[in-house]
Write a protein that holds these residues in place. Structure first.
Motif, PDB file in Angstrom:
ATOM      1  N   SER A  49       0.811  -1.223   0.000  1.00  0.00           N
ATOM      2  CA  SER A  49       0.000   0.000   0.000  1.00  0.00           C
ATOM      3  C   SER A  49       0.845   1.273   0.000  1.00  0.00           C
ATOM      4  CB  SER A  49      -0.941   0.001   1.208  1.00  0.00           C
ATOM      5  OG  SER A  49      -0.191   0.009   2.412  1.00  0.00           O
ATOM      6  N   GLN A  50       2.150   1.149   0.285  1.00  0.00           N
ATOM      7  CA  GLN A  50       3.033   2.322   0.262  1.00  0.00           C
ATOM      8  C   GLN A  50       3.374   2.764  -1.173  1.00  0.00           C
ATOM      9  OE1 GLN A  50       6.473   1.914   2.889  1.00  0.00           O
ATOM     10  NE2 GLN A  50       5.312   0.536   4.218  1.00  0.00           N
ATOM     11  N   PHE A  51       3.062   1.888  -2.138  1.00  0.00           N
ATOM     12  CA  PHE A  51       3.378   2.200  -3.546  1.00  0.00           C
ATOM     13  C   PHE A  51       2.108   2.557  -4.304  1.00  0.00           C
ATOM     14  CE2 PHE A  51       6.753  -0.626  -2.172  1.00  0.00           C
ATOM     15  CZ  PHE A  51       7.902  -0.066  -2.732  1.00  0.00           C
ATOM     16  N   PRO A  52       2.067   3.701  -4.993  1.00  0.00           N
ATOM     17  CA  PRO A  52       0.926   4.002  -5.872  1.00  0.00           C
ATOM     18  C   PRO A  52       0.853   2.948  -6.976  1.00  0.00           C
ATOM     19  CG  PRO A  52       2.362   5.920  -5.600  1.00  0.00           C
ATOM     20  CD  PRO A  52       3.095   4.758  -5.017  1.00  0.00           C
ATOM     21  N   PRO A  53      -0.327   2.616  -7.487  1.00  0.00           N
ATOM     22  CA  PRO A  53      -0.460   1.593  -8.536  1.00  0.00           C
ATOM     23  C   PRO A  53       0.346   1.889  -9.798  1.00  0.00           C
ATOM     24  CG  PRO A  53      -2.598   2.085  -7.579  1.00  0.00           C
ATOM     25  CD  PRO A  53      -1.642   3.101  -7.016  1.00  0.00           C
ATOM     26  N   ASN A  54       0.641   3.166 -10.051  1.00  0.00           N
ATOM     27  CA  ASN A  54       1.407   3.522 -11.258  1.00  0.00           C
ATOM     28  C   ASN A  54       2.893   3.736 -10.963  1.00  0.00           C
ATOM     29  OD1 ASN A  54       1.263   5.868  -9.815  1.00  0.00           O
ATOM     30  ND2 ASN A  54       0.599   7.160 -11.535  1.00  0.00           N
ATOM     31  N   TYR A  55       3.377   3.255  -9.829  1.00  0.00           N
ATOM     32  CA  TYR A  55       4.754   3.512  -9.397  1.00  0.00           C
ATOM     33  C   TYR A  55       5.777   2.884 -10.356  1.00  0.00           C
ATOM     34  CZ  TYR A  55       8.704   4.196  -6.207  1.00  0.00           C
ATOM     35  OH  TYR A  55       9.896   4.588  -5.648  1.00  0.00           O
ATOM     36  N   PHE A  56       5.498   1.637 -10.789  1.00  0.00           N
ATOM     37  CA  PHE A  56       6.411   0.952 -11.715  1.00  0.00           C
ATOM     38  C   PHE A  56       5.802   0.922 -13.112  1.00  0.00           C
ATOM     39  CE2 PHE A  56       7.543  -1.027  -7.595  1.00  0.00           C
ATOM     40  CZ  PHE A  56       8.887  -0.653  -7.557  1.00  0.00           C
ATOM     41  N   ASP A  57       6.615   1.281 -14.104  1.00  0.00           N
ATOM     42  CA  ASP A  57       6.169   1.234 -15.496  1.00  0.00           C
ATOM     43  C   ASP A  57       6.317  -0.172 -16.079  1.00  0.00           C
ATOM     44  OD1 ASP A  57       5.832   4.250 -16.011  1.00  0.00           O
ATOM     45  OD2 ASP A  57       7.863   4.088 -15.203  1.00  0.00           O
ATOM     46  N   THR A  58       7.353  -0.876 -15.606  1.00  0.00           N
ATOM     47  CA  THR A  58       7.657  -2.216 -16.116  1.00  0.00           C
ATOM     48  C   THR A  58       8.008  -3.133 -14.951  1.00  0.00           C
ATOM     49  OG1 THR A  58       8.456  -1.394 -18.249  1.00  0.00           O
ATOM     50  CG2 THR A  58       9.227  -3.565 -17.581  1.00  0.00           C
ATOM     51  N   ILE A  59       7.535  -4.386 -15.027  1.00  0.00           N
ATOM     52  CA  ILE A  59       7.866  -5.391 -14.016  1.00  0.00           C
ATOM     53  C   ILE A  59       8.435  -6.615 -14.729  1.00  0.00           C
ATOM     54  CG2 ILE A  59       6.978  -6.918 -12.206  1.00  0.00           C
ATOM     55  CD1 ILE A  59       4.764  -4.886 -11.696  1.00  0.00           C
ATOM     56  N   VAL A  60       9.564  -7.114 -14.225  1.00  0.00           N
ATOM     57  CA  VAL A  60      10.161  -8.351 -14.728  1.00  0.00           C
ATOM     58  C   VAL A  60       9.995  -9.426 -13.660  1.00  0.00           C
ATOM     59  CG1 VAL A  60      12.281  -9.500 -15.479  1.00  0.00           C
ATOM     60  CG2 VAL A  60      11.843  -7.127 -16.161  1.00  0.00           C
ATOM     61  N   VAL A  61       9.369 -10.545 -14.034  1.00  0.00           N
ATOM     62  CA  VAL A  61       9.191 -11.661 -13.096  1.00  0.00           C
ATOM     63  C   VAL A  61      10.185 -12.753 -13.460  1.00  0.00           C
ATOM     64  CG1 VAL A  61       7.591 -13.356 -12.148  1.00  0.00           C
ATOM     65  CG2 VAL A  61       6.730 -11.121 -12.872  1.00  0.00           C
ATOM     66  N   ASP A  62      11.205 -12.917 -12.605  1.00  0.00           N
ATOM     67  CA  ASP A  62      12.177 -13.989 -12.825  1.00  0.00           C
ATOM     68  C   ASP A  62      11.546 -15.309 -12.381  1.00  0.00           C
ATOM     69  OD1 ASP A  62      14.494 -15.210 -13.531  1.00  0.00           O
ATOM     70  OD2 ASP A  62      15.703 -14.448 -11.872  1.00  0.00           O
ATOM     71  N   GLU A  63      11.872 -16.410 -13.095  1.00  0.00           N
ATOM     72  CA  GLU A  63      11.240 -17.718 -12.848  1.00  0.00           C
ATOM     73  C   GLU A  63       9.715 -17.566 -12.914  1.00  0.00           C
ATOM     74  OE1 GLU A  63      13.198 -20.018 -13.029  1.00  0.00           O
ATOM     75  OE2 GLU A  63      15.126 -19.276 -12.330  1.00  0.00           O
ATOM     76  N   ALA A  64       9.237 -17.181 -14.074  1.00  0.00           N
ATOM     77  CA  ALA A  64       7.842 -16.750 -14.243  1.00  0.00           C
ATOM     78  C   ALA A  64       6.812 -17.848 -14.037  1.00  0.00           C
ATOM     79  CB  ALA A  64       7.655 -16.146 -15.641  1.00  0.00           C
ATOM     80  N   HIS A  65       7.245 -19.127 -13.972  1.00  0.00           N
ATOM     81  CA  HIS A  65       6.266 -20.178 -13.716  1.00  0.00           C
ATOM     82  C   HIS A  65       5.633 -20.018 -12.330  1.00  0.00           C
ATOM     83  CE1 HIS A  65      10.407 -21.610 -13.054  1.00  0.00           C
ATOM     84  NE2 HIS A  65       9.939 -22.179 -11.956  1.00  0.00           N
ATOM     85  N   HIS A  66       6.245 -19.157 -11.489  1.00  0.00           N
ATOM     86  CA  HIS A  66       5.642 -18.868 -10.174  1.00  0.00           C
ATOM     87  C   HIS A  66       4.614 -17.728 -10.250  1.00  0.00           C
ATOM     88  CE1 HIS A  66       8.546 -21.442  -8.139  1.00  0.00           C
ATOM     89  NE2 HIS A  66       9.532 -20.813  -8.753  1.00  0.00           N
ATOM     90  N   ALA A  67       4.536 -17.056 -11.396  1.00  0.00           N
ATOM     91  CA  ALA A  67       3.779 -15.799 -11.480  1.00  0.00           C
ATOM     92  C   ALA A  67       2.283 -15.943 -11.241  1.00  0.00           C
ATOM     93  CB  ALA A  67       4.011 -15.135 -12.847  1.00  0.00           C
ATOM     94  N   ILE A  68       1.748 -17.147 -11.417  1.00  0.00           N
ATOM     95  CA  ILE A  68       0.301 -17.315 -11.245  1.00  0.00           C
ATOM     96  C   ILE A  68      -0.080 -17.678  -9.815  1.00  0.00           C
ATOM     97  CG2 ILE A  68      -0.274 -17.849 -13.641  1.00  0.00           C
ATOM     98  CD1 ILE A  68       0.009 -20.781 -12.978  1.00  0.00           C
TER      99      ILE A  68
END
Length: 525
Positions: free
Chosen positions: A109-128
């Motif tokens: 909640s300390q981060f506004p929803p538009n704080y990051f323009d891009t997100i990289v998920v390493d080992e993306a099989h965990h992303a779901i």
């Protein structure tokens, strides 16, 4: 840093997906081909555009690795979002963040929803998983790149529920062929391990049951390793810490210099360093070393943690696929796993996406009794399967002649043009799984393909793309294929359009009879 050709291609493909409005895209690269380098360069591109980027991972080693390689490859420094460390107030444009920390409501909640323009998920099989989804949904307007090693179809279907596209995939056979990864030879050892009593949990075997099932075989497995692994640097994956510790003792009693590491090992860093420096020649672990650890000199992998999950199997084998001076190939040891209810991963599943080919490949490796190069094995298995399919297709064509269809069955078309990618296609993303559109159905019929056998939009898209490409290349049409193959000509799908047209004209001028000087079975278009 100069990127390899496939790395540069993948970098450009990712940017293209985002530019085309596909906000959530995937990059699939085999372990050891530099995925961290690629996403570091992608991050550099986004920072040049003035963006703020988050690298999201679930383990400290992955965060450290990402931060180090990012700075090495691009010069960009990072701030850390983990436990008591916070990036808020930092002037660095890149944040490496622990998903365990960021998923907490108080931190998120300390981060506004538009704080990051891009997100990289390493080992993306965990992303779901729930934790990742909590973070990703909070920053829902961000472009997202998921990076993973080769996933199986189940993984791709699951990832397709969140990611919108696959930007780029570089496959293991290509990486080996182009000299970026070590060749892999598989050997099935004559130890039959009974898994019929092992239960299932979360889509895979229960680790507790696996440990119990393995215990009676550890001694005989160690005996086999004496024969095949004495002069190799070996990593053994086991299901439980107690099984790993027990196996280490057995190996040491056989003359190996074996060590063991697990999540509770206080001297883990020291043991890993000693193994890299050859104080030990075998390293046993209970699934600790599947991600974020590299030792290129490893030239033998023993998987004693049978799994149904292809991405997990790939991660284990990936610990040994890197190149190293003096390393000729990676030896991958498999066993005669006996299970009545579950299909599990074998060396074949590293490079074959087709279940039929993988099954035949596994049978061939088992029968060989010697280490077999997996690229040679898939070539032979594919030939065997195609031969079996052709026999079945011949029978099917007899029935089709009786029905006198006006349109070509897509299976006949795929077999004739030898399109393995079409015949083994499985939809991954949401739009692909829906039924073919009305326009697709009409287009297929117009081009001579029976649309009734195409049950999803993804397959229809691939088929139409292939038909258009064949037209541009001047290859035979489905109707030419149907006409000539019904008369016994072979693989007409590989012929040129003009060759087929001239032959059909000749048959027509002969009263629709095949000229006496032509033998269809031997005729080459």
């Amino acid at each position: 840093m100069e990127l390899r050709p496939y790395q540069q291609d993948s970098r450009e493909a990712i940017q293209k997906e985002w530019a085309n409005g596909k906000k959530r895209t995937l990059l699939v690269l085999p372990t050891g081909t530099g995925k961290t380098i690629v996403f570091s360069k992608v991050i550099e591109d986004r920072v040049r555009l003035g963006e703020r980027v988050l690298v999201l991972a679930h383990r400290g080693e992955l965060l450290d690795q990402a931060s180090e390689k990012l700075e090495k490859a691009t010069g960009l420094k990072t701030s850390l979002e983990k436990a008591e460390n916070t990036s808020i107030g930092s002037f660095f444009r890149v944040v490496v963040g622990s998903v365990q920390t960021l998923q907490r409501e108080k931190r998120l909640s300390q981060f506004p929803p538009n704080y990051f323009d891009t997100i990289v998920v390493d080992e993306a099989h965990h992303a779901i998983s729930d934790g990742y989804q909590r973070v990703l949904n909070h920053f829902e307007e961000s472009n997202v790149l998921g990076v993973t090693a080769t996933p199986d179809r189940g993984d791709m279907r699951n990832l397709g529920s969140y990611f919108e596209s696959l930007a780029y995939e570089y496959k293991l056979p290509a990486a080996i062929k182009e000299g970026y990864l070590s060749p892999v030879k598989a050997l099935t050892l004559p130890v039959k391990v009974d898994l019929t009593s092992v239960g299932q949990q979360a889509g895979d075997f229960k680790t507790r049951d696996l440990g119990t099932a393995l215990d009676p075989y550890l001694e005989s497995i160690a005996e086999e390793m004496v024969e095949h692994c004495q002069n190799r640097k070996t990593v053994v994956f086991l299901p439980l810490v107690k099984t790993s510790q027990k196996f280490k003792k057995i190996l040491n009693s056989k003359g190996f210099r074996a060590a063991e590491v697990n999540g509770e090992s206080k001297d883990r860093a020291e043991i890993l360093e000693d193994f890299e420096n050859d104080k030990y020649n075998v390293l046993c672990n209970s699934m600790l070393l599947t991600e974020g650890w590299d030792c290129p000199s490893v030239d033998c992998i023993v998987v004693l943690r049978p799994t149904k999950v292809r991405s997990l199997y790939s991660q284990m084998v990936g610990r040994g696929t890197r190149l190293h001076p003096g390393k000729e190939y990676l030896l991958l040891l498999d066993f005669l796993w006996h299970t009545e209810r579950h299909e599990l991963c074998h060396p074949a599943h590293l490079i074959s996406e087709n279940d039929e080919v993988a099954k035949k490949m596994t049978e061939n490796i088992e029968e060989a009794g010697i280490p077999i190069d997996i690229e040679d094995a898939i070539e032979q298995a594919t030939e065997d399967v195609v031969s079996q399919r052709e026999e079945a297709l011949a029978q099917q064509l007899k029935e089709m002649r009786r029905r006198k269809k006006k349109l070509v069955d897509p299976l006949q078309f795929e077999m004739s043009i030898q399109a393995e990618d079409l015949s083994s296609y499985v939809p991954a993303f949401g739009w692909e799984m829906g039924p073919p559109t009305e326009n697709q159905v009409k287009a297929l019929e117009k081009l001579g393909i029976l649309p009734d056998e195409i049950d999803n939009a993804g397959k229809a898209t691939k088929l139409l793309e292939r038909l258009n490409k064949r037209r541009m290349e001047g290859l035979t049409t489905p109707k030419q294929i149907r006409f000539l193959e019904q008369r016994g000509f072979q693989h007409v799908g590989t012929w040129q359009f003009e060759s087929a047209r001239k032959l059909i004209n000749r048959i027509a001028s002969n009263g629709w009879r095949i000229p006496f000087d032509i033998n269809p079975a031997e005729y080459k278009g």
